[in-house]
Motif scaffolding. Structure first.
Motif, PDB file in Angstrom:
ATOM      1  N   GLN A   1      -3.930  -4.544  -3.583  1.00 19.40           N
ATOM      2  CA  GLN A   1      -5.194  -5.226  -3.307  1.00 19.40           C
ATOM      3  C   GLN A   1      -5.041  -6.742  -3.431  1.00 19.40           C
ATOM      4  OE1 GLN A   1      -8.059  -3.817  -2.176  1.00 19.40           O
ATOM      5  NE2 GLN A   1      -8.765  -5.940  -1.934  1.00 19.40           N
TER       6      GLN A   1
ATOM      7  N   LYS B   1      -3.380  -7.996  -0.331  1.00 23.32           N
ATOM      8  CA  LYS B   1      -4.353  -7.997   0.761  1.00 23.32           C
ATOM      9  C   LYS B   1      -5.292  -9.199   0.648  1.00 23.32           C
ATOM     10  CE  LYS B   1      -7.449  -4.832   3.202  1.00 23.32           C
ATOM     11  NZ  LYS B   1      -8.021  -3.451   3.209  1.00 23.32           N
ATOM     12  N   ASP B   2      -5.772  -9.466  -0.553  1.00 29.33           N
ATOM     13  CA  ASP B   2      -6.650 -10.624  -0.758  1.00 29.33           C
ATOM     14  C   ASP B   2      -5.913 -11.928  -0.477  1.00 29.33           C
ATOM     15  OD1 ASP B   2      -8.637  -8.877  -1.487  1.00 29.33           O
ATOM     16  OD2 ASP B   2      -8.302  -9.115  -3.645  1.00 29.33           O
TER      17      ASP B   2
ATOM     18  N   GLU C   1       0.826  -1.210   0.000  1.00 32.22           N
ATOM     19  CA  GLU C   1       0.000   0.000   0.000  1.00 32.22           C
ATOM     20  C   GLU C   1       0.861   1.261   0.000  1.00 32.22           C
ATOM     21  OE1 GLU C   1      -4.034  -1.632   2.271  1.00 32.22           O
ATOM     22  OE2 GLU C   1      -2.505  -0.535   3.388  1.00 32.22           O
TER      23      GLU C   1
ATOM     24  N   LYS D   1      -3.455  -2.054  -7.707  1.00 37.94           N
ATOM     25  CA  LYS D   1      -4.049  -3.373  -7.933  1.00 37.94           C
ATOM     26  C   LYS D   1      -3.213  -4.459  -7.257  1.00 37.94           C
ATOM     27  CE  LYS D   1      -6.856  -6.386  -9.708  1.00 37.94           C
ATOM     28  NZ  LYS D   1      -8.241  -6.531  -9.192  1.00 37.94           N
TER      29      LYS D   1
END
Length: 306
Positions: A214, A217-218, A137, A211
């Motif tokens: 993310q 994170k997923d 991030e 992206k």
């Protein structure tokens, strides 16, 4: 700096994770090694008993082959365990800086692991506290700032420019030029048009970094959910292994009682003891598999150092 700090914190936790797992596995293997030494003695005794029974015609020759196979398997398992112990000591020596021959485990020094959280918020909190997620991030934020700064270069830039010059007389400028002024002032406007600008590329990189953040994170969320399920399954598997070992111990006691009454032989006792040792080794392995899943879950939730 934030990205570097998050990456360093993540690497620190990776080292803690590897060291803890190696230490726990080494402790379990050392406990298993003593049991395997006993098992090898029983296997050797089993071969002797079987050889006597075959010689006396009480057992077929194939029983001797089975006895020798059990002994060979016991020796192979013992050698494999010793090789794993040596490899773990070497790795722990590299991680801690201690001499390899000085590394000995103390079972009582291993702290009890806290119960693994099974609620849905655990995965969410893990994704928010993950060092890898923070680093991704922060990288995305840095690229977004860069793209925002470079986007401003798409507009023309206008600058006011000026120059003042004072010429000396010793170089004979006043004789060479028909008109000569010592004081000279030049003023103007500089306009720059950005015909080439990497702003669009920077913006694409910012979108890509966002992206990727993310995705990280997923991925952390999926790993936590998978580890939560694994902990539940491995907890049940450990209970099964424990009960199987208890039954194997009961079988040894039962055979021993039958020997006293003459309804069982020493061969039966050796077979029961070998099976009991195998069940105990499986129980130790199930303990390690559960501990590994719990420690990995602590790593993902940011609670490992605690």
């Amino acid at each position: 700096i934030g990205v570097i700090e998050s990456q360093n914190a993540g690497r620190r936790n990776d080292v803690i994770l590897e060291t803890a797992l190696d230490y726990i596995q080494l402790d379990l293997l050392q406990s298993s090694l003593s049991v395997q030494n006993e098992q090898q003695e029983f296997a050797a005794r089993y071969e002797e008993i079987t050889a006597q029974r075959v010689k006396e015609g009480l057992d077929a020759g194939t029983e001797m082959t089975r006895a020798r196979l059990a002994g060979a398997r016991s020796r192979l398992q013992l050698e494999s365990t010793q090789a794993s112990i040596d490899q773990l000591k070497l790795r722990l020596s590299q991680l801690t800086g201690l001499p390899q021959n000085a590394i000995q485990t103390v079972t009582e020094s291993i702290p009890g692991l806290p119960p693994a959280a099974q609620d849905e918020d655990t995965a969410k909190n893990a994704a928010e506290n993950s060092f890898s997620v923070k680093a991704a991030e922060q990288e995305a934020q840095a690229r977004a700032f860069r793209a925002k700064g470079e986007a401003k270069q798409l507009y023309p830039a206008i600058d006011l420019v000026g120059q003042y010059g004072l010429f000396a007389r010793y170089n004979n400028y006043d004789l060479f030029f028909t008109t000569f002024q010592r004081h000279n002032v030049t003023a103007g406007i500089s306009i720059r048009f950005p015909f080439f600008n990497p702003a669009q590329r920077a913006e694409a990189e910012a979108i890509k970094a966002k992206k990727e953040a993310q995705n990280v994170k997923d991925q952390v969320t999926d790993q936590v959910l998978h580890l939560q399920r694994s902990v539940r399954q491995l907890t049940t598997a450990r209970e099964v292994s424990k009960l199987e070992h208890l039954l194997a111990q009961t079988d040894v006691e039962t055979v021993h009682e039958k020997i006293q009454t003459g309804t069982a032989t020493l061969k039966d006792e050796q077979t029961a003891r070998i099976a009991e040792h195998e069940r105990y080794a499986a129980y130790l392995d199930s303990n390690f598999q559960l501990d590994r899943a719990q420690i990995q879950l602590l790593r993902q939730t940011g609670e490992l150092e605690g």
